[in-house]
Design a protein around this motif. Sequence first.
Motif, mmCIF file in Angstrom:
data_model
loop_
_atom_site.group_PDB
_atom_site.id
_atom_site.type_symbol
_atom_site.label_atom_id
_atom_site.label_comp_id
_atom_site.label_asym_id
_atom_site.label_seq_id
_atom_site.Cartn_x
_atom_site.Cartn_y
_atom_site.Cartn_z
ATOM 1 N N UNK A 197 0.837 -1.200 0.000
ATOM 2 C CA UNK A 197 0.000 0.000 0.000
ATOM 3 C C UNK A 197 0.873 1.251 0.000
ATOM 4 N N UNK A 198 0.628 2.128 -0.985
ATOM 5 C CA UNK A 198 1.406 3.365 -1.120
ATOM 6 C C UNK A 198 0.520 4.444 -1.726
ATOM 7 N N UNK A 199 -0.445 4.975 -0.978
ATOM 8 C CA UNK A 199 -1.379 5.957 -1.543
ATOM 9 C C UNK A 199 -0.660 7.139 -2.191
ATOM 10 N N UNK A 200 -1.040 7.434 -3.418
ATOM 11 C CA UNK A 200 -0.363 8.510 -4.134
ATOM 12 C C UNK A 200 -0.637 9.878 -3.515
ATOM 13 N N UNK A 201 -1.713 9.980 -2.733
ATOM 14 C CA UNK A 201 -2.015 11.251 -2.075
ATOM 15 C C UNK A 201 -0.925 11.647 -1.082
ATOM 16 N N UNK A 202 -0.123 10.702 -0.638
ATOM 17 C CA UNK A 202 0.941 10.998 0.320
ATOM 18 C C UNK A 202 2.228 11.478 -0.350
ATOM 19 N N UNK A 203 2.193 11.618 -1.675
ATOM 20 C CA UNK A 203 3.366 12.106 -2.406
ATOM 21 C C UNK A 203 3.358 13.621 -2.588
ATOM 22 N N UNK A 204 2.284 14.269 -2.141
ATOM 23 C CA UNK A 204 2.157 15.717 -2.329
ATOM 24 C C UNK A 204 1.865 16.386 -0.994
ATOM 25 N N UNK A 205 2.122 17.677 -0.944
ATOM 26 C CA UNK A 205 1.824 18.463 0.239
ATOM 27 C C UNK A 205 0.415 19.022 0.192
ATOM 28 N N UNK A 206 0.044 19.846 1.177
ATOM 29 C CA UNK A 206 -1.300 20.426 1.238
ATOM 30 C C UNK A 206 -1.646 21.290 0.028
ATOM 31 N N UNK A 207 -0.633 21.839 -0.637
ATOM 32 C CA UNK A 207 -0.878 22.702 -1.795
ATOM 33 C C UNK A 207 -0.972 21.919 -3.100
ATOM 34 N N UNK A 208 -0.893 20.592 -3.035
ATOM 35 C CA UNK A 208 -0.978 19.774 -4.228
ATOM 36 C C UNK A 208 0.329 19.611 -4.972
ATOM 37 N N UNK A 209 1.389 20.280 -4.503
ATOM 38 C CA UNK A 209 2.690 20.142 -5.149
ATOM 39 C C UNK A 209 3.426 18.932 -4.580
ATOM 40 N N UNK A 210 4.291 18.345 -5.410
ATOM 41 C CA UNK A 210 5.041 17.180 -4.977
ATOM 42 C C UNK A 210 5.982 17.519 -3.830
ATOM 43 N N UNK A 211 6.188 16.543 -2.961
ATOM 44 C CA UNK A 211 7.249 16.655 -1.975
ATOM 45 C C UNK A 211 8.582 16.749 -2.699
ATOM 46 N N UNK A 212 9.627 17.123 -1.991
ATOM 47 C CA UNK A 212 10.947 17.231 -2.625
ATOM 48 C C UNK A 212 11.420 15.857 -3.084
ATOM 49 N N UNK A 213 12.379 15.856 -3.990
ATOM 50 C CA UNK A 213 12.935 14.592 -4.485
ATOM 51 C C UNK A 213 13.488 13.755 -3.347
ATOM 52 N N UNK A 214 14.147 14.400 -2.401
ATOM 53 C CA UNK A 214 14.706 13.677 -1.269
ATOM 54 C C UNK A 214 13.636 13.060 -0.390
ATOM 55 N N UNK A 215 12.563 13.826 -0.132
ATOM 56 C CA UNK A 215 11.473 13.302 0.690
ATOM 57 C C UNK A 215 10.776 12.140 -0.002
ATOM 58 N N UNK A 216 10.583 12.254 -1.309
ATOM 59 C CA UNK A 216 9.953 11.163 -2.044
ATOM 60 C C UNK A 216 10.847 9.930 -2.067
ATOM 61 N N UNK A 217 12.144 10.140 -2.274
ATOM 62 C CA UNK A 217 13.074 9.017 -2.268
ATOM 63 C C UNK A 217 13.033 8.279 -0.932
ATOM 64 N N UNK A 218 13.025 9.032 0.162
ATOM 65 C CA UNK A 218 12.966 8.409 1.491
ATOM 66 C C UNK A 218 11.670 7.630 1.668
ATOM 67 N N UNK A 219 10.572 8.214 1.196
ATOM 68 C CA UNK A 219 9.282 7.528 1.349
ATOM 69 C C UNK A 219 9.272 6.204 0.599
#
Length: 280
Positions: A197-219
């Motif tokens: 399970x990896x909901x795509x909604x957790x890849x973005x912040x409250x403004x709808x923009x993607x998290x940073x590359x580093x944060x996404x890589x860690x996730x």
Amino acid sequence: MEAIITATELADDLTGPNPPVLLDVRWQLTTQGGTAFDGRADYTAGHLPGAVYVDLDTELAGAPGERGRHPLPDLGAFGAAMRRAGVSADRPVVVYDGGHGWAAARAWWLLRWTGHPDVRVLDGGLPSWEGALSTDAAEPDEGDFEPAPGAVESLDADGAAALARAGVLLDARAGERYRGEVEPIDRVGGHIPGAVSAPTTENVGPDGRFLSAGELSDRFKALGASEAAPVGVYCGSGVSGAHEVLALAVAGIPAALYVGSWSEWSADPSRPVAVGPDPR
């Protein structure tokens, strides 16, 4: 090539020597039989100057059926739609939607899969744009893009099942659908055995923009996804899954999309279904 572009970067590129083609793919899934609203009304009310509206249900997908709710489109029809929108092989493309990012990601993935070398998604969608909007329907010159499928990896049902056993298969849907607690659209709830399970909604912040590359890589690494093993993604019908593939690309992790996704998998009663929080 970067997978996303900011509104500031786009504004600069639009004044450059080779401005990008702009595709407006506003779309929204409903739970009433999986139907979607017609984004043309939103396009008519205001869009980025020069953008052409592209309909996800009819131009970025085939007719619903055994292959899922949003199967791959007929390549001839898809190519004609892209050329109508002005897409050419030697000109960059920027795709946007109403901010959710899913529809734009579907167009991004299809163009990449069919061989376009330079496609990006406007991070945050139309709400991120601070410039003027237009109500004039764009009439671009005919493009020359000819789809050549297979430029990036895709999966069928058997490939998704194999990847769940031998690699990492991410389920981009909401956790409650993965666990089988609810299923508002498809025949049955649950997930492909072995999928994580990896909901795509957790890849973005409250403004709808993607998290940073580093944060996404860690996730993704915490979920077991990295460049060390093959990674695949599925969702309900190959739309939000494309958004997860986009997030993985931002993180520097290549991934294949199972386009038929759960709508295809669950339609066949002979395919196994797992429920609960455990992958298997």
